[in-house]
Design a protein around this motif. Structure first.
Motif, mmCIF file in Angstrom:
data_model
loop_
_atom_site.group_PDB
_atom_site.id
_atom_site.type_symbol
_atom_site.label_atom_id
_atom_site.label_comp_id
_atom_site.label_asym_id
_atom_site.label_seq_id
_atom_site.Cartn_x
_atom_site.Cartn_y
_atom_site.Cartn_z
ATOM 1 N N ASP A 146 0.815 -1.220 0.000
ATOM 2 C CA ASP A 146 0.000 0.000 0.000
ATOM 3 C C ASP A 146 0.845 1.264 0.000
ATOM 4 O OD1 ASP A 146 -2.359 -1.476 0.030
ATOM 5 O OD2 ASP A 146 -2.317 -1.649 2.213
ATOM 6 N N GLN A 200 -0.517 14.063 1.835
ATOM 7 C CA GLN A 200 -1.272 14.383 0.624
ATOM 8 C C GLN A 200 -1.867 15.781 0.691
ATOM 9 O OE1 GLN A 200 -3.769 11.040 -0.954
ATOM 10 N NE2 GLN A 200 -2.928 9.878 0.764
ATOM 11 N N LYS A 261 -11.354 12.868 -0.595
ATOM 12 C CA LYS A 261 -10.770 12.728 -1.936
ATOM 13 C C LYS A 261 -9.384 12.074 -1.897
ATOM 14 C CE LYS A 261 -13.010 16.954 -3.663
ATOM 15 N NZ LYS A 261 -12.741 18.343 -4.153
ATOM 16 N N ASN A 263 -6.268 9.368 -0.967
ATOM 17 C CA ASN A 263 -6.125 7.925 -1.132
ATOM 18 C C ASN A 263 -5.443 7.334 0.103
ATOM 19 O OD1 ASN A 263 -5.772 5.321 -1.948
ATOM 20 N ND2 ASN A 263 -4.542 5.775 -3.751
ATOM 21 N N LYS A 265 -4.474 4.413 0.557
ATOM 22 C CA LYS A 265 -3.478 3.423 0.141
ATOM 23 C C LYS A 265 -2.805 3.939 -1.130
ATOM 24 C CE LYS A 265 -6.094 -0.456 2.052
ATOM 25 N NZ LYS A 265 -6.712 -1.770 1.772
ATOM 26 N N PRO A 266 -1.850 4.850 -0.992
ATOM 27 C CA PRO A 266 -1.310 5.558 -2.164
ATOM 28 C C PRO A 266 -0.717 4.647 -3.236
ATOM 29 C CG PRO A 266 0.054 5.925 -0.217
ATOM 30 C CD PRO A 266 -1.210 5.289 0.254
ATOM 31 N N SER A 268 -1.631 1.628 -3.997
ATOM 32 C CA SER A 268 -2.625 0.761 -4.634
ATOM 33 C C SER A 268 -3.198 1.389 -5.895
ATOM 34 C CB SER A 268 -3.770 0.467 -3.654
ATOM 35 O OG SER A 268 -4.473 1.663 -3.337
ATOM 36 N N GLY A 269 -3.053 2.694 -6.049
ATOM 37 C CA GLY A 269 -3.568 3.348 -7.244
ATOM 38 C C GLY A 269 -2.663 3.217 -8.445
#
Length: 499
Positions: A146, A200, A261, A263, A265-266, A268-269
């Protein structure tokens, strides 16, 4: 006083090949393909057969004819001799159950790994020393799937000492960590969720040149919430948040909207060349379709690898037999070669038979499931699912319950209404107010619909959900409501609350 006595007992044991067959039954498609590949590499006498010319009938395609007055539409083909029927119920296959199996199916590996993606970004950064770059590489090598850093700086210092004979202070590791946290995607290398979200938000504020005053204010408030009041935010104590921050409901809603907005789990994108962990895609084992009112069931082609014995080795073995018949004996080298070929051919024959047995058993089990849940496969309505347990399928297939359990484990079926795990069709039953037996799957579906339609400002607690289900005709205990809600992955009322 010592003595001797005789005792006669009857035991049932599985042979190694029976155990291997049980393992083949349970394998999902991806692992089956890996198992076949390993066998092809290990056994030189086994090979893939040349595909048959187009136009020949598909041996796997089976039609479930529902024409009224015709033959039994679910009449099964003759199965191979089932030695799996003797599988004792106390035999337990090692491995995860369906509850813990993570995303079964086929997998396609990405071209570049996640580590290589981050390493490429590090190559574009200037470090004060080569040591700092080594520390950065050590950090990104310890990130989880993740994108979180779960390893403590002191442990990373120990790794550097052991692996590179480098003595590094933890303060320097933390300093390099801040550099790693500047890489894409934002939120990377955080040590917990709070730090991930804050990274973030900081990135948005630092790079938000085109933000208007209202958006900028929302981000600043969001930073304050995560940095100073994370516990109140995570528990959704919005009234307390509003009082502490001295803001109105609209301001708080806009700030929370910015947080939502983000994420959590950065990594996972990431996809394609960037995310190198492995993209997981479920590939169905069966296809069930409705064609002109008739149900059709077939195994997917990947479930039926076409294997054969290599002709060259069969000819070689026949040649050794001919020489032995003519001369009466073989040389030591010839005997060893003949024994090697014979042993591998026997193993290849067994493996081909085991794959065929697997196909037949999978088909017979799915055949029985379709027959039992025919109404669902025709309509796609989950409310049409009948209560069904493993015993209901073990009966008509004449298989042991443990064998049925292995077959349905990690298997999927594609229908005209979506792709489902075979486990989805098994559920206990209960009686509604009309006296009809209904599946617990149907009850969960109704519960999910009630929660989806609730007022999110005042979500229903489990007691109110119990009353709503009773009004819908399903009288169940509050603790059962809580169990079903948790199985649906839905939190308690307080955590479902929205502004």
């Amino acid at each position: 006083m010592l003595g001797q006595s005789l005792k006669q007992s009857q035991l049932q044991k599985l042979s190694p090949r029976q155990i291997q067959l049980m393992q083949l039954m349970q394998l999902p498609l991806y692992e089956l393909e890996q198992r076949v590949k390993e066998e092809l590499e290990r056994n030189p006498t086994l090979e893939e057969a040349v595909p048959e010319p187009d136009g020949l009938p598909d041996r796997d395609a089976q039609e479930l004819d529902q024409a009224e007055g015709g033959d039994d539409p679910f009449e099964m083909e003759e199965l191979f001799q089932q030695y799996v029927d003797d599988d004792p119920t106390n035999y337990q296959q090692n491995g995860n159950s369906d509850d813990t199996y993570d995303a079964p199916g086929s997998y396609t590996a990405d071209e570049n790994s996640f580590f290589e993606y981050l390493e490429g970004q590090l190559a574009n950064l200037e470090f004060d020393t080569a040591l700092d770059r080594t520390i950065a590489l050590q950090i990104i090598g310890n990130l989880d799937d993740d994108g979180y850093l779960q390893r403590l700086p002191s442990a990373i210092a120990d790794d550097l000492l052991i692996n590179y004979d480098l003595e590094v202070d933890t303060r320097r590791i933390k300093q390099v960590l801040r550099t790693v946290q500047s890489l894409e995607p934002p939120g990377l290398a955080a040590r917990n969720l709070r730090e991930c979200l804050l990274l973030q938000l900081n990135h948005k504020v630092d790079t938000g040149d085109e933000l208007d005053d209202h958006q900028f204010a929302d981000l600043i408030l969001a930073q304050t919430i995560i940095r100073d009041h994370f516990e109140l935010f995570s528990k959704k104590h919005y009234d307390k948040l509003r009082d502490k921050l001295e803001v109105d409901e609209d301001e708080l809603r806009d700030a929370l909207g910015e947080i939502l907005k983000l994420n959590p789990k950065p990594a996972s994108g990431l996809s394609g060349r960037a995310g190198g962990r492995a993209a997981r895609v479920v590939v169905p084992d069966f296809l069930v379709t409705v064609d002109d009112g008739e149900l059709k069931l077939s195994l997917t082609a990947r479930n039926a690898p076409d294997l054969k014995i290599n002709d060259y080795y069969q000819e070689q073995l026949a040649e050794y037999r001919r020489k032995q018949k003519e001369s009466g004996k073989l040389t030591t080298a010839q005997k060893q070669a003949a024994g090697f070929i014979r042993q591998n051919i026997d193993s290849a024959h067994w493996f081909i038979e085991a794959i065929q047995q697997r196909q037949q058993t999978l088909y017979s089990v799915m055949h029985a499931i379709v027959r039992y849940q025919e109404a669902f496969f025709r309509t796609g309505d989950l409310k049409m699912l009948r209560p069904m347990i493993l015993k209901d399928i073990a009966g008509p297939t004449e298989l042991d319950i443990s064998t049925v359990s292995r077959v349905v484990n990690s298997k999927f079926v594609q229908t005209d209404f979506g792709t489902y795990s075979l486990r989805d069709f098994f559920s206990e039953g209960m009686t509604n107010e009309e006296g009809e037996e209904v599946s617990t799957t149907q009850v969960k579906k109704v519960l999910g619909e009630i929660i989806a339609g609730e007022n999110k400002r005042k979500p229903l607690n489990d007691s109110k959900l119990q009353r709503a289900l009773k009004d819908a005709g399903y009288e169940i205990a509050r603790r059962t409501v809580a169990k079903y809600r948790e199985q649906l992955g839905l939190p308690v009322a307080r955590l479902r609350k929205e502004l």
